[in-house]
Design an enzyme around this catalytic site. Sequence first.
Site, PDB file in Angstrom:
ATOM      1  N   GLU A 193      36.265  39.751  37.522  1.00 54.88           N
ATOM      2  CA  GLU A 193      35.448  39.631  38.736  1.00 54.88           C
ATOM      3  C   GLU A 193      34.605  38.358  38.788  1.00 54.88           C
ATOM      4  O   GLU A 193      33.374  38.411  38.752  1.00 54.88           O
ATOM      5  CB  GLU A 193      34.541  40.861  38.878  1.00 54.88           C
ATOM      6  CG  GLU A 193      35.312  42.171  38.936  1.00 54.88           C
ATOM      7  CD  GLU A 193      34.424  43.391  39.149  1.00 54.88           C
ATOM      8  OE1 GLU A 193      33.189  43.250  39.124  1.00 54.88           O
ATOM      9  OE2 GLU A 193      34.973  44.482  39.342  1.00 54.88           O
ATOM     10  N   GLU A 377      40.504  48.371  38.048  1.00 56.04           N
ATOM     11  CA  GLU A 377      39.337  49.262  38.139  1.00 56.04           C
ATOM     12  C   GLU A 377      39.345  49.968  39.478  1.00 56.04           C
ATOM     13  O   GLU A 377      39.582  49.335  40.523  1.00 56.04           O
ATOM     14  CB  GLU A 377      38.004  48.490  38.076  1.00 56.04           C
ATOM     15  CG  GLU A 377      37.640  47.960  36.731  1.00 56.04           C
ATOM     16  CD  GLU A 377      36.307  47.228  36.747  1.00 56.04           C
ATOM     17  OE1 GLU A 377      35.435  47.524  37.609  1.00 56.04           O
ATOM     18  OE2 GLU A 377      36.142  46.338  35.890  1.00 56.04           O
TER      19      GLU A 377
HETATM   20  O1  IFM Z   1      30.631  48.655  36.099  1.00 58.53           O
HETATM   21  C1  IFM Z   1      31.237  47.702  36.901  1.00 58.53           C
HETATM   22  C2  IFM Z   1      32.207  46.862  36.110  1.00 58.53           C
HETATM   23  O2  IFM Z   1      31.591  46.253  35.023  1.00 58.53           O
HETATM   24  C3  IFM Z   1      32.787  45.781  36.968  1.00 58.53           C
HETATM   25  N1  IFM Z   1      33.341  46.329  38.182  1.00 58.53           N
HETATM   26  C4  IFM Z   1      32.534  47.250  38.930  1.00 58.53           C
HETATM   27  C5  IFM Z   1      32.003  48.344  38.039  1.00 58.53           C
HETATM   28  C6  IFM Z   1      31.145  49.323  38.853  1.00 58.53           C
HETATM   29  O3  IFM Z   1      30.090  48.665  39.447  1.00 58.53           O
END
Ligand code: IFM
Length: 471
Positions: A193, A377
Site C-alpha cells: 500500500e 487483503e
Molecule cells: O491493518 C491494515 C493493514 O496494515 C494494511 N491494510 C489495511 C488494514 C486495515 O486497516
Amino acid sequence: MANDASAVFDTLSPAVSRGSLADPFTPSADSTLWRKNFLLGAATASYQIEGAVNEDGRLPSIWDTFSAIPGKVLAGDTGAVACDHYHRWEADVEMLASLGLEGYRLSIAWPRVMDAAGVPNRKGLDFYKRLLNRLKEKGITTFVTLYHWDLPQHLEDRGGWLNRDTAYRFADYADLMSRELAGTVDAWATLNEPWCSAYLGYGNGHHAPGLANDRFATQAMHHLLLAHGLAVPVLRANDPASQKGIVANIGRGTPNSDSAADQRAAHLFEVQHNAWILDPLLKGSYPQDLFELWPGTEPLVLDGDMQTISAPLDFLGINYYFRTNVASDGAHGFRDVPLEGVERTQMGWEVYPDGLRDLLTGFKKTYRNLPPIYITENGMASDDQVTDGHVEDTQRISFLKRHLAAVDQAIKAGVDIRGYFLWSLMDNFEWAFGYERRFGVVHVDYSTQKRTIKRSAELVEKFLKERKAKA
Ligand code: IFM
C-alpha cells in the site's frame, strides 16, 4: 509457555465440533472459488503482530517513534508487545495450519534484519528463516512483503521516503533478503500500500512519520515506486523461482449525484486512490489528473525512472475495504458525502462488495497488461467479544461471503484472480487506531495473549475441508 501450541488447540477443538450450525459462509455451488488452485490464506504484518521491538538487535522504526508521541495513536497504544508473535510464532503457525489455510502473507521488519551500515543482523534474519521454513514444512504458500510501513528510523532521520537514497537502500535490503530467504518464499511483494505510506505518512500525517504536505506525498510516492522498481530485478536475480509483485490498496469512489461535477469528483477520487499507483506501474506514467487535484505537486522524476518503475510484474496484490461517496468540493477536488442508512464496520467503513468487483473489471479494461491478481487483503473490524469461549463474528462472516462472491463475479467476467488473503489472521495493532479495532479471524486477548478462533475462521476451515474432500 510462549511456544506452547496446546494453548491454541484448547480453543480449536470446540470450534471444530460445532460444525452442525447453519453455514452462512460457504460459497455457492457454482462459485469458481471451489477450484482447488484458488489460494485461500490469511495475512499479517510485522509491526502489527511481532512485538519484541527491542530484542535481538532490532533497531527503532518510524512506528516506534510515531506511536510514542502522545495523541498519535488511540489510547497511546504502541506495537511494543502487539501479539507477541516474535515469541509465539510456533503456536501461531500451528494455528494457521490447523485452520487449513493454504497461504500466509507476512511482512519482514526491515529494522530487524540490517543495521544502518547495511550489516545483516543474524538474529533477526534467523527469526524469519525459522518462520518461513516451518511454513514450508506445513505446506503453506508464503507471500512475503518487504515493506509494510516499518521504515528504520535512521533512514527517516535522513529524509525517509523524501530522500531518493532510501529507494537505493531498499534495493540493498531486498538483495539481502532474497539472498538469505531464497527457496522459502513463493511470492515477494516489494511494498504494501504505497498510497498509505505516501499519503497518510507524508500527505496528511495520520501515519508515521506524520508529515502533512501534498508535495511531500507525491515525492514520497515516487521514491516508493522507484524502490519497488529497483528491487524487482534484484529479487528476480536472487530468487528466480518465486513470483514478484507489489500490493496496492484500492478505493471505490461513487458520485453523490448525476451532475458532471460530482462525476468528475468521483473520477478524481479514483485517480488519487488507484491511478496514482497503478498508472506508473502499468503504464509508465503518472495520471495528469492528479496534478489537477494537487496543482504544482509534480515529483522530481529522473530519466529512466518510469521505465524502472514499470518493469513487468508477475502479480499485482489488491487490498480492498470500502467505498467512498463523493461530491465536488466546488473547486478542483472532491469531498466525502457519507451515505446514511448503509451498513458500516467498526472502522465506520461502508460495506460495499460490488466496489471490489467493479474496480477489478474496470482495471482489466484500463490496463491491457494487467498481471494476475491476488486479493492480498480484505476483511473488516468488529468489536468482537469472547463469550463462553466463542466469538460469534456474524457481520464478518457475511462480509467475507459477499466479498468472495464479488471476487467470483470478477473471475467470471474474465479477471485473472488467483487467490484471496483474509485481513487478518488475528486481531492486531491497527496503526493509529491501536488495539481497539479488531480485524482478526482469531481473537487476541492482549492481557493474556490467548488466541480464540472466531466463528468466521471455523467456517473458512469448514469450506477448505469440503473443498479438499471434493478435489
Ligand atoms: O491493518 C491494515 C493493514 O496494515 C494494511 N491494510 C489495511 C488494514 C486495515 O486497516
